[in-house]
Write an enzyme that holds these catalytic residues in place. Sequence first.
Site, PDB file in Angstrom:
ATOM      1  CG  LEU A  18      25.182  -0.728  -6.447  1.00 33.32           C
ATOM      2  CD1 LEU A  18      25.290  -1.888  -5.464  1.00 33.32           C
ATOM      3  CD2 LEU A  18      26.548  -0.397  -7.034  1.00 33.32           C
ATOM      4  NE  ARG A  39       0.725  -1.582   9.391  1.00 32.77           N
ATOM      5  CZ  ARG A  39       1.262  -0.603  10.108  1.00 32.77           C
ATOM      6  NH1 ARG A  39       1.539  -0.797  11.370  1.00 32.77           N
ATOM      7  NH2 ARG A  39       1.533   0.573   9.567  1.00 32.77           N
ATOM      8  CB  SER A  76      -0.882  -0.001   1.254  1.00 34.32           C
ATOM      9  OG  SER A  76      -0.047  -0.172   2.398  1.00 34.32           O
ATOM     10  CG  ASP A  96       5.212   7.314  -1.789  1.00 34.06           C
ATOM     11  OD1 ASP A  96       4.030   7.522  -2.145  1.00 34.06           O
ATOM     12  OD2 ASP A  96       6.164   8.088  -2.003  1.00 34.06           O
ATOM     13  CG  HIS A 110      22.046   6.244  -3.200  1.00 31.79           C
ATOM     14  ND1 HIS A 110      21.611   4.954  -3.054  1.00 31.79           N
ATOM     15  CD2 HIS A 110      20.946   7.031  -2.977  1.00 31.79           C
ATOM     16  CE1 HIS A 110      20.321   4.963  -2.754  1.00 31.79           C
ATOM     17  NE2 HIS A 110      19.892   6.201  -2.697  1.00 31.79           N
TER      18      HIS A 110
HETATM   19  O1  LIG Z   1      17.414   6.995  -1.941  1.00 29.78           O
HETATM   20  C1  LIG Z   1      17.156   8.136  -2.278  1.00 29.78           C
HETATM   21  O2  LIG Z   1      17.403   8.509  -3.536  1.00 29.78           O
HETATM   22  C2  LIG Z   1      16.692   9.587  -4.124  1.00 29.78           C
HETATM   23  C3  LIG Z   1      17.426   9.954  -5.401  1.00 29.78           C
HETATM   24  O3  LIG Z   1      17.334   8.892  -6.305  1.00 29.78           O
HETATM   25  P1  LIG Z   1      17.453   9.187  -7.858  1.00 29.78           P
HETATM   26  O4  LIG Z   1      17.437   7.855  -8.495  1.00 29.78           O
HETATM   27  O5  LIG Z   1      16.285  10.053  -8.230  1.00 29.78           O
HETATM   28  O6  LIG Z   1      18.734   9.915  -8.049  1.00 29.78           O
HETATM   29  C4  LIG Z   1      16.589  10.765  -3.179  1.00 29.78           C
HETATM   30  O7  LIG Z   1      15.740  11.756  -3.723  1.00 29.78           O
HETATM   31  C5  LIG Z   1      16.012  10.299  -1.846  1.00 29.78           C
HETATM   32  O8  LIG Z   1      16.013  11.375  -0.933  1.00 29.78           O
HETATM   33  C6  LIG Z   1      16.826   9.165  -1.292  1.00 29.78           C
HETATM   34  O9  LIG Z   1      16.163   8.619  -0.172  1.00 29.78           O
END
Ligand SMILES: O=C1O[C@H](COP(=O)(O)O)[C@@H](O)[C@H](O)[C@H]1O
Length: 526
Positions: A208, A73, A41, A43, A268
Site C-alpha cells: 500500500l 532480547r 536485532s 532482519d 499484498h
Molecule cells: O512480504 C513479502 O514481500 C516480498 C516482496 O516485496 P517487494 O516489495 O520486494 O515486492 C517477498 O519477497 C516476501 O517473500 C514476502 O514475505
Amino acid sequence: MATAIHNGMDAPELCAPSPRDLHKCEIERKICLSVVVLGASGDLAKKKTFPALFTLFKRGFLPKNVAIIGYARSKLNIKDLRATIAEHLKGASGDVSRFLDLIAYLPGSYDSAEGFQGLQAVLVTREQQYGMCPAGRLFYLALPPSVYPQVCKGLKENCSEMAAQCNSWLRLIVEKPFGMDLASSEELANQLGALFPEEQLYRIDHYLGKEMMQNMLVLRFANQFIQPAWNRNFISNIQICFKEPFGTDGRGGYFDQFGIIRDVMQNHLMQVLALLAMEQPVSLAADDIRDEKVKVLRCLAAVRPDETVLGQHTAAGSQAGYLDDPTVPKGSRTPTFASCILRINNERWAGVPFVMKAGKALNERKVEIRVQFKPPAATIHNNSLDAMRNELVMRVQPDEAIYMKMVLKRPGLSVEPIVSEMDLSYKQRYSATFIPDAYERLLLDALRGDQQHFVRRDELRAAWAAFTPLLHAIDAGELTPLPYPAGTRGPHEADVLAAKAGFVKTSAYVWKDVSFWNEASASLSP
Ligand SMILES: O=C1O[C@H](COP(=O)(O)O)[C@@H](O)[C@H](O)[C@H]1O
Ligand SMILES: NC(=O)C1=CN([C@@H]2O[C@H](COP(=O)(O)OP(=O)(O)OC[C@H]3O[C@@H](n4cnc5c(N)ncnc54)[C@H](OP(=O)(O)O)[C@@H]3O)[C@@H](O)[C@H]2O)C=CC1
C-alpha cells in the site's frame, strides 16, 4: 512550489518536502517523539525499519525532539547495533552519524513486565524533559506475530501511561502475517483488539506504500475516460501478477509454514485487487476508503481448488530447487507458485475473472496489473478481433510504468492496423523525481496518524475468508504443486488457466523503448 508535476520539469523540487508537506509536519514538529523498534536485532528492522526512519530523518520529516529506541532480547551493545544499522543506510556520512546518535538500545524480554517497565522509565524521562510538548509514542513491532499478544500486553500494562498532555498519542505498527487462516487471524485480532482500539493499530502491508498503488485511486477516479469503461461491459479479464527471480533465499524454514498464497497473495495482491475493484469512496478519509475496500472484498467468492494451479520450483541452471534448501522439510508440498481465479459477485464485476498469479524463482522480477479489455464487436479492418484488444498495464515494479496497448495505423503509407502503446514510463517522465520507498511513506503516515494505507480488521477478515477454504484444502493435501524449473514462467497449466479466464496473449506486439524510435526517426531525417 512544485506545480506541474506532469511534465517533470520542476521535479527536483519534489525531492524535498513540499511546503504543504512541511505544513502537515508542523504539527509533528512540536512533539516529543519516541519511536520504539521492538525486534531491533532482526532482519526487518535493519533492512527496512531503520533505513526508512533514516530517510525520513535526512529529508527533514522527523521532529527535533526525537529518539529511536531499539528493544530486543539480545544483549547487544549500542556500538554494534549502530554499526549493523549503518551497513544498510545510504547517505552522507554526517547524516548517518547524526541519525545513529539518535538511537538507543534497551535489551529486554517480550514476556515479562520488567523489560517493559525499563522501557517506560526511559520514555517517561524523555517526555518529562520536554514537559511542555505533547508526546508521541510509535511502537514498531518488527517481530514474529506469535509474540504480538504478549508484547502488546506488556506495552499496554507497562508503557501506555503518558503524561496527560493534549494531542499526545500512542500507536503500534504490526507486520504480517496476521494469522494463518480466517480463524487464527480473528483470534489474533481479538487478542490485540482487547488491548488497543483500532485507531491505535496500524497493520502494515507495504504494497500500500508503493507508488503505483497510491496512484490507483487517482488514476481510476480522476480520469473521465477510464470511469465508464471500468466494468464488465468493457473489461474481459484482469491479471494481477507477482514474479520474483529468486527462491526462498535461506528463508525456506519460515516460508515453508506459509507458502506463496499466505506470503504474498492473501495480503499484498488482495490489496491490489481491492484498490482495482472498489467503488469510488465518499472521500479520501481513511475509513471512507477502507469501507469501500471491505465492501468489494466481501463480494469475493471463495477461491475454488479447480480454478487454482500450484507449483514448486525445481533446480535449474545455478538455482537450487525449493526442496534443496536445507531449512525446508524433506518432501514439503508447500507451493512456491500459485495462480488462481478470483470472482467478484457484484454489479460491476460479475463475470470478469481476476487472475492472481505469484511465484518465486521465476524468469524475472515483475509486479504488474494487466486490464484486458473486450475486443470490438466488429471490425472494418483485416486483422482478427482478438488482436485488437486494448490492454491497460500498470507496472508496479521494477520501473513504474502505465501503458495502454492501442491499435493504430502503421505510420507511413501503409493503412495496416498495428498494436502500439501510449506509454507513461516514470523513468522518462519523472526522471528527477524522488519516489520514496514504501516503508518510508507508511512510517510517515503512521507518524501523522493517517490510517488510509493501513489494513483495517474487517478488510483482513474478508481477505482471509476468500482464501481460507482453498488453504485448508491445500493443507489437507488435496492439491498437488506441479514442478517447474527455476528461472521459467512457472507451470504451463497457469497459462491454460489464464486462457480459460479469457486472457488472450497479444503476440503481434513487440515493444521498443523510446530511444529506439528516436534513433529510427533520426536516421530517416534528411
Ligand atoms: O512480504 C513479502 O514481500 C516480498 C516482496 O516485496 P517487494 O516489495 O520486494 O515486492 C517477498 O519477497 C516476501 O517473500 C514476502 O514475505
Ligand atoms: N513503459 C514501458 O516500460 C513499457 C515496457 N514494455 C515492455 O515490453 C514488453 C512486452 O510488453 P507486454 O506485451 O505488455 O508484456 P509481455 O508480452 O511480456 O506479457 C504480456 C502478458 O502475456 C503473458 N505471457 C507472456 N508469455 C506468455 C506465454 N508464453 N503464454 C501465455 N501468456 C504469456 C505475460 O505473463 P507473464 O508476465 O507471466 O510472463 C503477460 O501477462 C515487456 O517487457 C514490457 O515491460 C511495453 C510497453 C511499455
